[in-house]
Write an enzyme that holds these catalytic residues in place. Structure first.
Site, PDB file in Angstrom:
ATOM      1  N   ASP A  97       3.765 -26.552  11.537  1.00  0.00           N
ATOM      2  CA  ASP A  97       5.117 -26.366  12.416  1.00  0.00           C
ATOM      3  C   ASP A  97       5.874 -25.539  11.870  1.00  0.00           C
ATOM      4  O   ASP A  97       5.724 -25.016  10.753  1.00  0.00           O
ATOM      5  CB  ASP A  97       5.563 -27.917  12.584  1.00  0.00           C
ATOM      6  CG  ASP A  97       5.746 -28.825  11.250  1.00  0.00           C
ATOM      7  OD1 ASP A  97       5.685 -28.066  10.237  1.00  0.00           O
ATOM      8  OD2 ASP A  97       5.663 -30.054  11.542  1.00  0.00           O
TER       9      ASP A  97
ATOM     10  N   ASN B 203      10.348 -41.914  10.432  1.00  0.00           N
ATOM     11  CA  ASN B 203      10.356 -42.607  11.909  1.00  0.00           C
ATOM     12  C   ASN B 203       8.782 -42.423  12.318  1.00  0.00           C
ATOM     13  O   ASN B 203       8.243 -42.864  13.417  1.00  0.00           O
ATOM     14  CB  ASN B 203      11.104 -41.480  12.747  1.00  0.00           C
ATOM     15  CG  ASN B 203      10.708 -40.386  12.853  1.00  0.00           C
ATOM     16  OD1 ASN B 203       9.942 -39.694  12.424  1.00  0.00           O
ATOM     17  ND2 ASN B 203      11.470 -39.609  13.574  1.00  0.00           N
TER      18      ASN B 203
ATOM     19  N   HIS C  41       6.793 -39.748  12.281  1.00  0.00           N
ATOM     20  CA  HIS C  41       6.203 -38.636  12.969  1.00  0.00           C
ATOM     21  C   HIS C  41       5.194 -37.994  11.849  1.00  0.00           C
ATOM     22  O   HIS C  41       5.301 -37.934  10.691  1.00  0.00           O
ATOM     23  CB  HIS C  41       7.419 -37.489  13.393  1.00  0.00           C
ATOM     24  CG  HIS C  41       7.987 -36.995  12.421  1.00  0.00           C
ATOM     25  ND1 HIS C  41       9.372 -36.165  12.247  1.00  0.00           N
ATOM     26  CD2 HIS C  41       7.690 -36.434  11.011  1.00  0.00           C
ATOM     27  CE1 HIS C  41       9.636 -35.832  10.973  1.00  0.00           C
ATOM     28  NE2 HIS C  41       8.616 -35.858  10.167  1.00  0.00           N
TER      29      HIS C  41
ATOM     30  N   GLU D 157       7.374 -36.476  17.255  1.00  0.00           N
ATOM     31  CA  GLU D 157       8.301 -37.468  17.109  1.00  0.00           C
ATOM     32  C   GLU D 157       8.125 -38.928  17.943  1.00  0.00           C
ATOM     33  O   GLU D 157       7.060 -38.718  18.787  1.00  0.00           O
ATOM     34  CB  GLU D 157       9.800 -36.927  17.697  1.00  0.00           C
ATOM     35  CG  GLU D 157      10.162 -35.757  16.961  1.00  0.00           C
ATOM     36  CD  GLU D 157      10.664 -35.904  15.642  1.00  0.00           C
ATOM     37  OE1 GLU D 157      10.315 -37.000  14.947  1.00  0.00           O
ATOM     38  OE2 GLU D 157      11.529 -35.097  15.026  1.00  0.00           O
TER      39      GLU D 157
HETATM   40  C1  F6R Z   1       6.227 -30.855   7.623  1.00  0.00           C
HETATM   41  C2  F6R Z   1       6.056 -31.920   8.625  1.00  0.00           C
HETATM   42  C3  F6R Z   1       6.708 -33.140   8.455  1.00  0.00           C
HETATM   43  C4  F6R Z   1       6.910 -33.642   7.096  1.00  0.00           C
HETATM   44  C5  F6R Z   1       7.542 -34.977   7.265  1.00  0.00           C
HETATM   45  C6  F6R Z   1       7.846 -35.749   6.002  1.00  0.00           C
HETATM   46  O1  F6R Z   1       5.343 -29.644   7.891  1.00  0.00           O
HETATM   47  O2  F6R Z   1       5.243 -31.623   9.689  1.00  0.00           O
HETATM   48  O3  F6R Z   1       6.070 -33.922   9.329  1.00  0.00           O
HETATM   49  O4  F6R Z   1       5.604 -33.865   6.537  1.00  0.00           O
HETATM   50  O5  F6R Z   1       8.654 -34.810   7.826  1.00  0.00           O
HETATM   51  O6  F6R Z   1       8.689 -34.779   5.072  1.00  0.00           O
HETATM   52  P1  F6R Z   1       9.053 -34.952   3.748  1.00  0.00           P
HETATM   53  O7  F6R Z   1       7.779 -34.503   3.144  1.00  0.00           O
HETATM   54  O8  F6R Z   1      10.166 -33.828   3.227  1.00  0.00           O
HETATM   55  O9  F6R Z   1       9.354 -36.311   3.492  1.00  0.00           O
END
Ligand code: F6R
Length: 241
Positions: A67, A136, A138, A143
């Site tokens: 992303d 959450n 994702h 989401e």
């Molecule tokens: C990042 C992504 C997100 C993160 C998720 C967890 O490229 O796609 O899905 O993997 O938000 O983020 P952290 O590792 O900061 O807890």
């Protein structure tokens, strides 16, 4: 799903790096799907160490990131392109031509998403996708109440995600509210998936993703249907399993 529970973040990072390095050793021109965020930082550090010890190289590796924020210039220090450059791309011998990120500045977003998908297909699909997981549920920026059929697309970020990501910005107002993300279908088409999680704050969502019903309110629950997923988690994230 294979679940590997390790003692701590460092062990999680080392195991994940070894899995990625093995993938690249077996297939030097592997197509890797990469994640950003806090979770994989240690894995990137370990990969750089392995590269410096000449135990792996990235000469032929091709990458696709999950992303990118919509509306952020790649040169912006908060962009995921900048994150990847700082933490991996500038530290190993990957060729710039082999790096692919969703285009957060695309004028024609749909066309750029279609192009991203077709590039992945042309290169034979993603051999190994690295994932983190949001509190959450994702994966990527897919989401809750996700469409499991979606491919790369423009997403509205959840309030919880905006708040979680505000730690990287001066204020919450600066956090982009949209991103371009691979879809669940893109992720599910990867040949292998490794999902990393650490810390107590991920325990509840890991339990739901692994043991709960597969349902769009926990996007990561769809991974139960993939035939080659390895979840590497520390004891804390595994504490409700
Ligand atoms: C990042 C992504 C997100 C993160 C998720 C967890 O490229 O796609 O899905 O993997 O938000 O983020 P952290 O590792 O900061 O807890």
């Amino acid at each position: 799903m294979r679940i590997i529970v390790v003692d701590n973040y460092e062990e999680m990072s080392k195991k994940a790096a070894l899995m990625v390095a093995s993938q690249v050793t077996l297939k030097p021109d592997s197509v890797l799907g990469l994640a950003t965020g806090d979770t994989p930082l240690g894995m990137y550090e370990e990969l750089v160490k392995l590269y410096n010890k000449q135990e792996v190289d990235f000469k032929e590796v091709r990458t696709f990131n999950l992303d990118e924020y919509y509306g952020l210039d790649p040169e912006n220090p908060q962009s995921y392109y900048s994150y990847m450059t700082r933490n991996l791309f500038n530290k190993v011998d990957i060729s710039k031509n082999n790096i692919n990120m969703p285009d957060g500045m695309a004028k024609d977003v749909n066309a750029s998403c279609v192009l991203y998908e077709s590039k992945i297909k042309t290169l034979g699909g993603i051999d190994m996708q690295v994932l983190g997981i949001g509190g959450n549920g994702h994966i990527g920026f897919n989401e809750p109440n996700v469409n499991f059929e979606a491919q790369t697309h423009l997403v509205n970020l959840d309030e919880q995600t905006i708040e979680a990501n505000s730690r990287f910005f001066k204020s919450i107002e600066e956090v982009p509210v949209k991103a371009i993300s691979m879809g669940i279908k893109t992720i599910m088409n990867s040949k292998k998936i490794i999902l990393l999680a650490n810390g107590l704050n991920k325990a509840e969502v890991i339990e739901k993703a692994v043991n709960g019903k597969i349902n769009p309110s926990i996007p990561a629950s769809i991974l139960q249907l993939h035939n080659d997923v390895t979840i590497i988690i520390d004891k804390e994230a595994a504490s409700l399993l």
